[in-house]
Design a protein around this motif. Structure first.
Motif, short mmCIF file in Angstrom:
data_model
loop_
_atom_site.label_atom_id
_atom_site.label_comp_id
_atom_site.label_asym_id
_atom_site.label_seq_id
_atom_site.Cartn_x
_atom_site.Cartn_y
_atom_site.Cartn_z
N ARG A 189 0.84 -1.33 -0.04
CA ARG A 189 -0.07 0.02 0.06
C ARG A 189 0.69 1.04 0.00
N TYR A 190 0.42 2.25 -0.82
CA TYR A 190 0.89 3.67 -0.75
C TYR A 190 0.59 4.26 0.48
N ASP A 191 1.43 4.60 1.31
CA ASP A 191 1.14 5.27 2.51
C ASP A 191 -0.17 6.28 2.34
N ARG A 192 -1.16 5.97 3.39
CA ARG A 192 -2.38 6.72 3.69
C ARG A 192 -2.18 8.14 4.10
N GLN A 198 -3.96 8.70 -0.35
CA GLN A 198 -5.68 8.80 -0.15
C GLN A 198 -6.27 8.55 -1.40
N ILE A 199 -5.48 9.11 -2.62
CA ILE A 199 -6.23 8.84 -3.72
C ILE A 199 -6.50 7.35 -3.87
N VAL A 200 -5.29 6.46 -3.58
CA VAL A 200 -5.38 5.26 -3.83
C VAL A 200 -6.42 4.36 -2.98
N GLU A 201 -6.51 4.95 -1.65
CA GLU A 201 -7.60 4.39 -0.68
C GLU A 201 -8.97 4.65 -1.03
N LEU A 215 2.15 -4.49 3.67
CA LEU A 215 3.15 -3.67 3.71
C LEU A 215 2.48 -2.23 3.35
N GLU A 216 3.05 -1.28 4.08
CA GLU A 216 2.51 0.01 3.72
C GLU A 216 3.86 1.09 3.70
N LEU A 217 4.18 1.89 2.34
CA LEU A 217 5.41 2.66 2.41
C LEU A 217 4.85 3.92 1.73
N ASP A 218 5.89 5.10 1.95
CA ASP A 218 5.62 6.49 1.59
C ASP A 218 6.56 6.54 0.33
N ALA A 234 0.83 -3.44 -6.39
CA ALA A 234 0.50 -2.12 -5.80
C ALA A 234 -0.14 -1.26 -6.76
N ILE A 235 -1.07 -0.34 -6.37
CA ILE A 235 -1.66 0.94 -7.05
C ILE A 235 -0.81 2.15 -6.57
N VAL A 236 -0.21 2.62 -7.75
CA VAL A 236 0.62 4.08 -7.67
C VAL A 236 0.27 4.90 -8.91
N PRO A 237 0.59 6.42 -8.40
CA PRO A 237 0.51 7.25 -9.66
C PRO A 237 1.57 6.98 -10.44
#
Length: 288
Positions: A189-192, A198-201, A215-218, A234-237
């Motif tokens: 997960r891309y860090d909320r 937050q866009i991914v969430e 796992l959650e990373l920024d 993962a979902i990312v921009p």
């Protein structure tokens, strides 16, 4: 009092050594040491103490440090004001990690040629921290993700690029629908806490997708490297290149995903507004 000597004192404190400060200031260590001695003589107190190669501020040094920073900033502001709306002076910039590698090098190179009297100071950070830094006046402008709230009239904003959401999967993974992949593979997960995260969430909630999160990373480049190693999806921009070299992954564009908007936010009240405008214009040219 010579402002350059104050700058040397502050840089020595920030770097923790005369040698490192000298490299930053493009001076010899002997020249920096002489500046320190000169300002100590003028103030009548020792400002730093030395223990081997390490330098620390004395009580007197700590007492004057904040005021010294204010005087230096004030002198830079005066130079910018006296320039009569010309792009000069110290420009304090901030940028997210992807902006530092994908945008700023070209922008600073171009702007340095057009406006050689601008000095650049760049601070990395998260979009949230950099936004507040601009709002407080610590930073003049920053490349950040668009805030999820209204930007006040005291600040400017321009969108530079829109980055689609992509599902990244290991290159060797069998094909499938995004929904089936997200629901079955370990999810990174891309860090909320990040505006992009937050866009991914919101995407996951909109599509009512349950994930096997482990796992959650920024750090987007770290997420991509883990996916490339086959450790999850993962979902990312789809951030601006460069991406890390040697990645073995596939991108699946999520067409109905909310894009991550990246742009520049700046203070409209800064005395360096001419330099800020030049920076914003150059960012727009680079992205076009």
């Amino acid at each position: 009092m010579d402002i350059r000597f104050l700058e040397s004192f502050v840089e020595v404190v920030d770097c923790g050594s005369i040698a490192d400060a000298a490299r930053y200031l493009n001076l010899t260590p002997a020249a920096v040491a002489q500046r320190l001695k000169a300002i100590e003589r003028e103030l009548g107190h020792s400002l730093v103490s030395r223990a081997g190669r390490t330098v620390r501020p004395t009580e007197s040094g700590l007492a004057v440090l904040a005021r010294a920073r204010q005087l230096i900033a004030g002198a830079r502001d005066l130079r910018a004001i006296a320039a009569n709306d010309q792009p000069v002076g110290a420009l304090r910039l901030g940028s997210t990690a992807t902006g530092l590698t994908g945008l700023l090098p070209a922008v600073i190179a171009s702007l340095s040629q057009r406006c050689p009297r601008i000095e650049f100071f760049v601070r990395p950070g998260s979009s949230l921290d950099l936004y507040h830094s601009v709002m407080s006046g610590e930073t003049d402008a920053a490349v950040v993700v668009q805030p999820p709230f209204h930007i006040p009239k005291s600040m400017g904003w321009v969108t530079l690029r829109e980055e689609a959401l992509v599902l990244i999967v290991p290159e060797a993974m069998e094909a499938g629908t995004p929904e089936s992949i997200i629901g079955s593979a370990p999810f990174i997960r891309y860090d909320r806490n990040q505006w992009g995260g937050q866009i991914v969430e919101r995407y996951l909630r909109k599509h009512r997708l349950k994930v096997r999160e482990w796992l959650e990373l920024d750090a987007l480049d770290s997420i991509a490297a883990l996916v490339s190693r086959g450790l999850g999806v993962a979902i990312v921009p789809d951030w601006s290149p460069p991406w890390p070299e040697g990645l073995r992954l596939r991108k699946i564009v999520l067409g109905d995903g909310e894009p991550r908007k990246v742009g520049v936010v700046w203070s409209l009240a800064s005395p360096r507004i001419a330099a800020i405008r030049a920076f914003v214009e150059t960012c727009g040219e680079a992205c076009r």
